[in-house]
Design a protein around this motif. Sequence first.
Motif, mmCIF file in Angstrom:
data_model
loop_
_atom_site.group_PDB
_atom_site.id
_atom_site.type_symbol
_atom_site.label_atom_id
_atom_site.label_comp_id
_atom_site.label_asym_id
_atom_site.label_seq_id
_atom_site.Cartn_x
_atom_site.Cartn_y
_atom_site.Cartn_z
ATOM 1 N N GLU A 85 39.473 42.908 42.141
ATOM 2 C CA GLU A 85 40.805 42.023 41.013
ATOM 3 C C GLU A 85 40.377 41.504 39.762
ATOM 4 N N LEU A 86 40.459 41.941 38.337
ATOM 5 C CA LEU A 86 39.970 40.639 37.917
ATOM 6 C C LEU A 86 40.683 39.485 37.335
ATOM 7 N N ILE A 87 40.813 38.883 36.573
ATOM 8 C CA ILE A 87 41.482 37.710 36.616
ATOM 9 C C ILE A 87 42.699 37.620 35.384
ATOM 10 N N GLU A 88 43.631 38.561 35.581
ATOM 11 C CA GLU A 88 44.471 39.279 34.506
ATOM 12 C C GLU A 88 44.832 38.147 33.407
ATOM 13 N N GLU A 89 45.319 36.552 33.919
ATOM 14 C CA GLU A 89 45.611 35.418 32.812
ATOM 15 C C GLU A 89 44.625 35.676 31.762
ATOM 16 N N PHE A 90 43.101 35.488 32.238
ATOM 17 C CA PHE A 90 42.088 35.686 31.227
ATOM 18 C C PHE A 90 41.914 35.961 30.234
ATOM 19 N N THR A 91 40.825 36.177 29.363
ATOM 20 C CA THR A 91 40.894 37.206 28.201
ATOM 21 C C THR A 91 39.520 37.455 29.281
ATOM 22 N N ALA A 92 38.940 39.007 28.098
ATOM 23 C CA ALA A 92 37.542 39.358 27.922
ATOM 24 C C ALA A 92 36.235 38.580 28.129
ATOM 25 N N THR A 93 36.670 37.312 27.429
ATOM 26 C CA THR A 93 35.204 36.514 26.926
ATOM 27 C C THR A 93 35.320 35.391 28.189
ATOM 28 N N GLU A 94 36.914 34.763 28.333
ATOM 29 C CA GLU A 94 37.011 34.134 29.456
ATOM 30 C C GLU A 94 36.468 34.719 31.214
ATOM 31 N N ASP A 123 38.379 43.127 21.237
ATOM 32 C CA ASP A 123 40.224 42.805 21.732
ATOM 33 C C ASP A 123 39.476 42.071 22.842
ATOM 34 N N ASP A 124 38.732 40.828 22.530
ATOM 35 C CA ASP A 124 37.649 39.380 23.024
ATOM 36 C C ASP A 124 39.277 38.568 23.126
ATOM 37 N N SER A 125 40.037 38.164 22.510
ATOM 38 C CA SER A 125 41.639 37.395 22.704
ATOM 39 C C SER A 125 42.884 38.373 23.604
ATOM 40 N N LYS A 126 42.512 39.440 23.878
ATOM 41 C CA LYS A 126 43.289 40.272 24.094
ATOM 42 C C LYS A 126 43.198 39.742 26.246
ATOM 43 N N ARG A 127 45.005 39.314 26.320
ATOM 44 C CA ARG A 127 44.752 39.452 28.039
ATOM 45 C C ARG A 127 44.429 39.859 28.645
ATOM 46 N N ILE A 128 43.220 39.958 29.830
ATOM 47 C CA ILE A 128 43.203 40.947 30.698
ATOM 48 C C ILE A 128 44.060 42.499 31.551
ATOM 49 N N ARG A 129 45.836 40.855 31.145
ATOM 50 C CA ARG A 129 46.709 41.981 32.137
ATOM 51 C C ARG A 129 47.384 43.294 30.856
ATOM 52 N N ASN A 130 47.095 43.145 29.390
ATOM 53 C CA ASN A 130 47.351 43.455 28.975
ATOM 54 C C ASN A 130 46.420 44.987 28.143
ATOM 55 N N PHE A 131 45.359 44.785 29.245
ATOM 56 C CA PHE A 131 43.803 45.704 29.166
ATOM 57 C C PHE A 131 44.128 46.965 29.500
ATOM 58 N N SER A 132 43.896 48.954 28.838
ATOM 59 C CA SER A 132 44.064 49.682 29.381
ATOM 60 C C SER A 132 43.463 49.581 31.144
ATOM 61 N N SER A 133 43.834 50.046 32.097
ATOM 62 C CA SER A 133 43.073 51.049 33.079
ATOM 63 C C SER A 133 41.401 50.757 33.081
ATOM 64 N N GLY A 134 41.548 52.402 32.147
ATOM 65 C CA GLY A 134 39.571 51.785 31.690
ATOM 66 C C GLY A 134 38.911 51.207 30.851
ATOM 67 N N MET A 135 40.017 50.064 30.080
ATOM 68 C CA MET A 135 39.275 48.614 29.369
ATOM 69 C C MET A 135 39.124 47.956 30.879
ATOM 70 N N LYS A 136 39.318 48.011 32.158
ATOM 71 C CA LYS A 136 39.604 46.720 33.437
ATOM 72 C C LYS A 136 38.212 47.663 33.809
ATOM 73 N N GLN A 137 38.366 48.477 33.528
ATOM 74 C CA GLN A 137 36.618 49.379 34.486
ATOM 75 C C GLN A 137 35.693 49.174 34.196
ATOM 76 N N ARG A 138 35.475 49.660 32.350
ATOM 77 C CA ARG A 138 34.584 48.918 32.014
ATOM 78 C C ARG A 138 34.218 47.928 32.283
ATOM 79 N N LEU A 139 34.689 47.380 32.092
ATOM 80 C CA LEU A 139 35.060 45.202 32.441
ATOM 81 C C LEU A 139 33.708 44.976 33.428
ATOM 82 N N LYS A 140 34.494 45.671 34.394
ATOM 83 C CA LYS A 140 33.967 45.452 35.464
ATOM 84 C C LYS A 140 32.628 45.492 35.526
ATOM 85 N N ILE A 141 32.523 47.120 35.476
ATOM 86 C CA ILE A 141 30.995 47.537 35.654
ATOM 87 C C ILE A 141 30.570 46.721 34.632
#
Length: 206
Positions: A85-94, A123-141
């Motif tokens: 899990e990522l912290i969905e309320e965070f932005t990518a920057t946070e 998408d640096d100011s977008k909340r992670i909860r609004n990311f696509s599944s692919g965007m979330k996976q790229r951030l995790k990696i």
Amino acid sequence: MKITIDDAGKRFNFEWILQHVNLILQSGKSYAILGPNGSGKSTLIQMIAGVITPSSGSITYFDSEIKIDDENIFRHLSFAAPYMELIEEFTATEMISFQKKFKPLLSGISLKQVLEITRLEKDDSKRIRNFSSGMKQRLKISLALLADVPVILLDEPTTNLDQQGLEWYLELIEKYGDKRLIIVSSNLEREYGFCDEQFDVMKFKV
């Protein structure tokens, strides 16, 4: 960095998932954990990561032959998995800033560069909860590979990634994986084809 797995096993209730796992994993090499779905690949990599505790045996980390205390192992590794899990309320920057408090970025890599590498600079100011599944996976990696740690653990890393995402993942491995200890849990050759050694968890079944 060296990881020694000594007769480790995992049991859930009365069922043994894995038994008698004996491996020595060394920095500068990459390893693939193979096996069909449900065979225990994720169980093994989570044991190595310290996410779950072995029911038998031991897993020990060494830094220059000095044993690392269990409570400090997290400082030496990073872990990425589709179910993490990522912290969905965070932005990518946070999210990147939050991880930096526990694990620094690789030398010469700035927060802005992480966003660029992850292709999230727009998408640096977008909340992670609004990311696509692919965007979330790229951030995790990216969080895993760009952390300044000697051990990288990746469980099914290209889940939710398209062909461009796969190529991006392999480029990151090639550029930032050198001289580190990388472990990939997968049954897709595209994810682990670069690995130096492979082992099938089916040999640890009883």
